[in-house]
Design a protein around this motif. Structure first.
Motif, PDB file in Angstrom:
ATOM      1  N   ARG A  84       0.805  -1.249   0.099  1.00  0.00           N
ATOM      2  CA  ARG A  84      -0.096  -0.148  -0.009  1.00  0.00           C
ATOM      3  C   ARG A  84       0.782   1.453   0.028  1.00  0.00           C
ATOM      4  NH1 ARG A  84      -4.911   0.714   1.228  1.00  0.00           N
ATOM      5  NH2 ARG A  84      -4.201   2.854   0.291  1.00  0.00           N
ATOM      6  N   HIS A  85       1.903   1.127   0.597  1.00  0.00           N
ATOM      7  CA  HIS A  85       2.851   2.443   0.505  1.00  0.00           C
ATOM      8  C   HIS A  85       3.419   2.756  -0.772  1.00  0.00           C
ATOM      9  CE1 HIS A  85       6.084  -0.623   0.876  1.00  0.00           C
ATOM     10  NE2 HIS A  85       6.723   0.258   0.616  1.00  0.00           N
ATOM     11  N   GLN A  86       3.342   1.794  -1.926  1.00  0.00           N
ATOM     12  CA  GLN A  86       3.789   1.984  -3.153  1.00  0.00           C
ATOM     13  C   GLN A  86       2.362   2.067  -3.826  1.00  0.00           C
ATOM     14  OE1 GLN A  86       6.336  -1.148  -4.028  1.00  0.00           O
ATOM     15  NE2 GLN A  86       7.640  -0.762  -2.535  1.00  0.00           N
ATOM     16  N   ARG A  87       1.167   2.319  -3.379  1.00  0.00           N
ATOM     17  CA  ARG A  87       0.056   2.622  -4.319  1.00  0.00           C
ATOM     18  C   ARG A  87      -0.576   4.236  -3.731  1.00  0.00           C
ATOM     19  NH1 ARG A  87      -3.760  -1.415  -2.374  1.00  0.00           N
ATOM     20  NH2 ARG A  87      -1.986  -3.031  -1.573  1.00  0.00           N
ATOM     21  N   THR A  88      -1.545   4.655  -4.486  1.00  0.00           N
ATOM     22  CA  THR A  88      -2.023   5.900  -4.295  1.00  0.00           C
ATOM     23  C   THR A  88      -2.388   6.067  -2.733  1.00  0.00           C
ATOM     24  OG1 THR A  88      -4.193   5.269  -4.875  1.00  0.00           O
ATOM     25  CG2 THR A  88      -2.905   6.303  -6.349  1.00  0.00           C
ATOM     26  N   LEU A  89      -2.275   7.142  -2.167  1.00  0.00           N
ATOM     27  CA  LEU A  89      -2.508   7.390  -0.773  1.00  0.00           C
ATOM     28  C   LEU A  89      -3.748   8.320  -0.376  1.00  0.00           C
ATOM     29  CD1 LEU A  89       1.180   8.165   0.078  1.00  0.00           C
ATOM     30  CD2 LEU A  89      -0.185   6.104   0.506  1.00  0.00           C
ATOM     31  N   GLY A  90      -4.295   8.726  -1.494  1.00  0.00           N
ATOM     32  CA  GLY A  90      -5.224   9.827  -1.208  1.00  0.00           C
ATOM     33  C   GLY A  90      -6.654   9.498  -0.363  1.00  0.00           C
ATOM     34  N   ARG A  91      -6.909   8.351  -0.625  1.00  0.00           N
ATOM     35  CA  ARG A  91      -8.045   7.882   0.391  1.00  0.00           C
ATOM     36  C   ARG A  91      -8.024   7.673   1.789  1.00  0.00           C
ATOM     37  NH1 ARG A  91     -11.970   6.557  -3.324  1.00  0.00           N
ATOM     38  NH2 ARG A  91     -11.295   5.892  -5.509  1.00  0.00           N
ATOM     39  N   ARG A  92      -6.514   7.647   2.244  1.00  0.00           N
ATOM     40  CA  ARG A  92      -6.537   7.645   3.664  1.00  0.00           C
ATOM     41  C   ARG A  92      -7.143   8.888   4.221  1.00  0.00           C
ATOM     42  NH1 ARG A  92      -1.133   5.807   2.371  1.00  0.00           N
ATOM     43  NH2 ARG A  92      -0.909   3.464   3.086  1.00  0.00           N
ATOM     44  N   CYS A  94      -0.767  10.293  11.473  1.00  0.00           N
ATOM     45  CA  CYS A  94       0.029   9.998  10.349  1.00  0.00           C
ATOM     46  C   CYS A  94      -0.447  11.437   9.523  1.00  0.00           C
ATOM     47  CB  CYS A  94      -0.132   8.964   9.569  1.00  0.00           C
ATOM     48  SG  CYS A  94       0.441   7.245  10.364  1.00  0.00           S
ATOM     49  N   ASP A  95      -0.186  12.505   9.937  1.00  0.00           N
ATOM     50  CA  ASP A  95      -0.740  13.775   9.416  1.00  0.00           C
ATOM     51  C   ASP A  95       0.345  14.850   9.804  1.00  0.00           C
ATOM     52  OD1 ASP A  95      -2.893  14.792   7.808  1.00  0.00           O
ATOM     53  OD2 ASP A  95      -3.309  16.330   9.395  1.00  0.00           O
ATOM     54  N   ALA A 135       4.460   7.904   4.507  1.00  0.00           N
ATOM     55  CA  ALA A 135       3.858   6.700   5.061  1.00  0.00           C
ATOM     56  C   ALA A 135       4.725   5.595   5.710  1.00  0.00           C
ATOM     57  CB  ALA A 135       3.092   5.799   3.554  1.00  0.00           C
ATOM     58  N   VAL A 136       5.891   5.291   5.000  1.00  0.00           N
ATOM     59  CA  VAL A 136       6.802   4.559   5.559  1.00  0.00           C
ATOM     60  C   VAL A 136       7.296   5.131   7.023  1.00  0.00           C
ATOM     61  CG1 VAL A 136       9.184   3.624   5.086  1.00  0.00           C
ATOM     62  CG2 VAL A 136       7.382   3.759   3.440  1.00  0.00           C
ATOM     63  N   LEU A 137       7.631   6.558   6.836  1.00  0.00           N
ATOM     64  CA  LEU A 137       8.051   7.168   8.266  1.00  0.00           C
ATOM     65  C   LEU A 137       7.234   6.842   9.382  1.00  0.00           C
ATOM     66  CD1 LEU A 137       9.968  10.295   6.918  1.00  0.00           C
ATOM     67  CD2 LEU A 137      10.972   8.133   7.941  1.00  0.00           C
ATOM     68  N   GLY A 138       5.824   7.233   8.771  1.00  0.00           N
ATOM     69  CA  GLY A 138       4.629   7.128   9.926  1.00  0.00           C
ATOM     70  C   GLY A 138       4.731   5.482  10.292  1.00  0.00           C
ATOM     71  N   PHE A 178      -1.076   4.402   8.527  1.00  0.00           N
ATOM     72  CA  PHE A 178      -0.391   3.804   7.674  1.00  0.00           C
ATOM     73  C   PHE A 178      -0.023   2.304   7.794  1.00  0.00           C
ATOM     74  CE2 PHE A 178       1.513   8.490   7.112  1.00  0.00           C
ATOM     75  CZ  PHE A 178       0.541   8.731   5.989  1.00  0.00           C
ATOM     76  N   ASP A 179      -0.986   1.650   8.364  1.00  0.00           N
ATOM     77  CA  ASP A 179      -0.671   0.279   8.881  1.00  0.00           C
ATOM     78  C   ASP A 179      -0.626  -0.557   7.786  1.00  0.00           C
ATOM     79  OD1 ASP A 179       0.020  -1.360  11.013  1.00  0.00           O
ATOM     80  OD2 ASP A 179      -2.001  -1.376  11.855  1.00  0.00           O
TER      81      ASP A 179
END
Length: 402
Positions: free
Chosen positions: A4-12, A306-307, A323-326, A375-376
């Motif tokens: 998931r950290h390599q896909r789109t993140l907008g829906r989070r 994660c914001d 995302a990875v840092l979070g 970011f789980d």
């Protein structure tokens, strides 16, 4: 499945749009679920059917079908909608509010056995409440359009605070079904999802006694114990922080240690865009690689939600690194693992100063997967499944005990 950290993140972003901020009243839902991918990785797929069978199963062992209420609410093509008991979509309308000021969108379960519904294309949540109905309120948004205030079980002034309830999230469209069980806001009712289609997948199933074990594990950690609300729910620590139940500086020593450690050595973060190499320079964690991205030192709240300084824009570069840092902060892996993301769950939550809420959520699940923070899904540890050719989805209220 692409991490998931390599896909789109907008829906989070639904973490806030669906009531993620602890305010006096629930926030208005305006976007699709934060934990979902919008389209499958790897190119186009045959269009999914425009509706799909949804089966609700009550195996709670605590509440009979007459005391279980289901709500399917969300968005379709930019408008807020709900699913009626006959499986049709209805727009949210201010006139839906009854004499008490709230809507009644509850779908009753069948008298016995399974309940079969039809789920149309939309993004949203499937809520279940036990014992009492939920109070959704239709209101006018900033543009004057009818919108829905969602339950915020972590806000004591919310009318749904006394009600035992929880939800699963989904996006169902021509690209397929993308769904999860979520504990990003709170954990209350054990739910599992079985998705059939190209594959037969299940997520969210608790271990025997998992619910009680999760409550006990959080209670045992002094800083996290106030997040447990009787036997009703465990509030996620970010919401607990906003409510004054969790320390605003809890992660400060860990954050300071990360900043100090990577002033003198490199941290590498690998994403689909490539590998980023970073060091702390002038109080910012600056990364070179496919693009130059940098982050100011985050707060405990930034880590938990994660914001803020760890916000993840849908830009393919800053977002995946954030995302990875979070995930690294929440899982307490950044110090001991200078190559991120860490992919071995045995390395997660090993320090005393860690996200014990997320740790308890993962320990409670049979497959070790849970959505304990936004970011789980980094390295695929979230209770998330998808199918580009879905034929059915089954939401089960699993046993509270045993």
């Amino acid at each position: 499945m692409t991490p998931r950290h390599q896909r789109t993140l907008g829906r989070r972003r639904l973490l806030f749009a669906l009531g993620g901020a602890a305010v006096a009243v629930p926030a208005i839902a305006t976007v699709a679920p934060h934990a979902l991918a919008g389209t499958p990785a790897g190119g186009a797929a045959p269009a999914a059917a425009e509706s799909m069978p949804l089966t609700i199963v009550n195996d709670s062992g605590t509440f009979d079908n007459a005391n279980v209420h289901v709500y399917i609410v969300g968005n379709q093509d930019g408008r807020q909608v709900r699913v009626t008991p006959d499986g049709t979509l209805a727009p949210i309308a201010l006139s839906d509010n009854g004499p008490d000021g709230f809507t009644d969108y509850a779908i009753s379960l069948s008298g016995g056995g399974e309940t079969r519904l039809s789920l149309p294309h939309m993004s949203g949540r499937i809520y279940v409440s036990l014992g009492a109905k939920l109070k959704f309120k239709a209101v006018a948004d900033g543009n004057g359009n009818a919108a829905l205030q969602y339950p915020a079980g972590w806000v004591t002034s919310d009318p749904n605070y006394p009600v035992l309830h929880d939800c699963a999230e989904f996006t169902f469209n021509a690209a397929g079904m993308f769904c999860n069980t979520t504990m990003v806001d709170m954990f209350s009712v054990p739910l599992s999802i079985r998705l059939t289609g190209a594959k037969d997948q299940t997520t969210g199933k608790l271990r025997a006694g998992g619910r009680a074990a999760a409550f006990a594990a959080v209670r045992q950690v002094e800083e996290f114990a106030p997040l447990v609300v009787d036997d009703t729910r465990i509030i996620a620590p970010g919401h607990g922080l906003d409510a004054g139940l969790f320390a605003k500086d809890y992660f400060a020593p860990s954050i300071d240690e990360v900043w100090s450690t990577y002033t003198g050595r490199d941290l590498t973060v690998t994403t689909n865009a490539g590998t980023f190499t970073g060091r702390v320079r002038g109080e910012r964690f600056a990364f070179d690689g496919p693009a130059q991205v940098s982050f100011a030192k985050p707060s405990t709240r930034d880590v938990l939600f994660c914001d803020g300084n760890l916000a993840a824009p849908n830009d393919g570069t800053t977002g995946p690194v954030a995302a990875v840092l979070g995930a690294g902060f929440n899982r307490s892996t950044l110090i001991g693992h200078p190559a991120q993301p860490t992919t071995d769950a045995a390395d997660f939550y090993r320090t005393e100063l860690t996200n014990h809420y997320a740790k308890a959520m993962h320990a409670a699940h049979e497959d070790g997967k849970a959505y304990g923070f936004a970011f789980d899904d980094v390295a695929d540890f979230a209770s998330y499944i998808q199918d580009t050719a879905p034929t059915g989805i089954r939401l089960t209220l699993t046993p509270f005990e045993g």
